[in-house]
Design an enzyme around this catalytic site. Sequence first.
Site, mmCIF file in Angstrom:
data_model
loop_
_atom_site.group_PDB
_atom_site.id
_atom_site.type_symbol
_atom_site.label_atom_id
_atom_site.label_comp_id
_atom_site.label_asym_id
_atom_site.label_seq_id
_atom_site.Cartn_x
_atom_site.Cartn_y
_atom_site.Cartn_z
ATOM 1 N N ASP A 45 0.983 -1.375 0.009
ATOM 2 C CA ASP A 45 -0.290 0.142 -0.265
ATOM 3 C C ASP A 45 0.775 1.506 -0.246
ATOM 4 O O ASP A 45 1.579 0.836 0.008
ATOM 5 C CB ASP A 45 -0.825 0.069 1.079
ATOM 6 C CG ASP A 45 -1.782 1.308 1.426
ATOM 7 O OD1 ASP A 45 -1.406 2.137 0.777
ATOM 8 O OD2 ASP A 45 -2.424 0.928 2.526
ATOM 9 N N GLY A 71 -9.390 5.007 -5.963
ATOM 10 C CA GLY A 71 -8.942 4.121 -6.546
ATOM 11 C C GLY A 71 -7.239 4.963 -5.137
ATOM 12 O O GLY A 71 -8.139 5.200 -4.429
ATOM 13 N N VAL A 72 -5.889 4.418 -6.239
ATOM 14 C CA VAL A 72 -4.866 5.268 -5.424
ATOM 15 C C VAL A 72 -5.231 6.474 -4.237
ATOM 16 O O VAL A 72 -4.710 6.915 -3.882
ATOM 17 C CB VAL A 72 -3.989 4.992 -5.605
ATOM 18 C CG1 VAL A 72 -3.584 5.439 -7.042
ATOM 19 C CG2 VAL A 72 -2.231 4.679 -4.866
ATOM 20 N N ASP A 73 -5.644 7.192 -5.692
ATOM 21 C CA ASP A 73 -5.739 8.664 -5.560
ATOM 22 C C ASP A 73 -6.383 9.004 -4.113
ATOM 23 O O ASP A 73 -6.406 9.930 -2.807
ATOM 24 C CB ASP A 73 -6.383 9.319 -6.468
ATOM 25 C CG ASP A 73 -6.286 10.958 -7.132
ATOM 26 O OD1 ASP A 73 -5.506 11.240 -5.491
ATOM 27 O OD2 ASP A 73 -7.251 11.796 -7.335
ATOM 28 N N VAL A 98 -8.878 2.499 -12.869
ATOM 29 C CA VAL A 98 -9.812 2.679 -13.623
ATOM 30 C C VAL A 98 -9.953 3.240 -15.075
ATOM 31 O O VAL A 98 -10.520 3.416 -15.950
ATOM 32 C CB VAL A 98 -10.664 3.773 -12.670
ATOM 33 C CG1 VAL A 98 -11.399 5.000 -14.004
ATOM 34 C CG2 VAL A 98 -11.001 3.802 -11.314
ATOM 35 N N TYR A 99 -8.000 3.519 -15.201
ATOM 36 C CA TYR A 99 -8.242 4.478 -16.704
ATOM 37 C C TYR A 99 -8.084 3.011 -17.959
ATOM 38 O O TYR A 99 -6.506 3.007 -18.688
ATOM 39 C CB TYR A 99 -7.144 5.489 -16.182
ATOM 40 C CG TYR A 99 -7.250 6.823 -15.520
ATOM 41 C CD1 TYR A 99 -8.673 6.850 -15.353
ATOM 42 C CD2 TYR A 99 -5.929 7.996 -15.976
ATOM 43 C CE1 TYR A 99 -9.161 8.401 -15.601
ATOM 44 C CE2 TYR A 99 -6.722 9.257 -15.795
ATOM 45 C CZ TYR A 99 -8.104 9.075 -15.099
ATOM 46 O OH TYR A 99 -8.763 10.720 -15.020
#
Length: 170
Positions: free
Chosen positions: A7, A29-31, A117-118
């Site tokens: 993580d 997500g990570v953002d 997601v992208y």
Amino acid sequence: MEIQLGDITKSKADAIVNAANTSLLGGGGVDGAIHRAAGPKLLAACRKFNGCPTGEARITPGFLLPAKFVIHTPGPIWQGGQKHEAQLLRNSYQNSLALAEKYACQTVAFPSISTGVYAYPLAAAANIAVATIQNFLKQAKQVQQVTMICFDEVTMRAYQRALTDHLKNT
Ligand code: AR6
């Protein structure tokens, strides 16, 4: 460079990179994970940029994170491969590393930019990430260690494969 499972919000690297969007105002997500862990001051700092074009990068403090800095870069949205996606993804890694170098970071951690997601195809994205990072490290003066922090094993294996292939061919 190193590849790890983990993580990125727990990373003690001098700078962690955020797979952001062009608003720089947070997302999933990570953002989302980075904004939650850094606290609300991160969003306040990001607002001042008025967004960021795809492939460019912006730097903020890490606030409540163990990392000193967060480097925010919007990677490309995969649209089939004919919309300069490869060059834009290369730019995201390159511009993030250049900022880390400018801020005298010795250690930098990246997530797998654009492969969530992208929807950037994982193997292709991993090859671009590894080549760009390895090339950068050849001439870096400040940055000594770059770690890809993969959130799942499929992603980790893709980056391990990309690094093995890169080392074989160079
Ligand atoms: N640590 C490391 N990697 C993570 C973590 C974490 N805590 N959480 C997720 N990942 P994504 P993108 C992985 O979708 O494709 C956001 O909403 C995840 O499993 O986060 O560049 C932004 O605001 C995947 O392997 O980023 C943008 O709108 C990788 O991080 C959009 O998503 C990237 O997945 C950006 O999409």
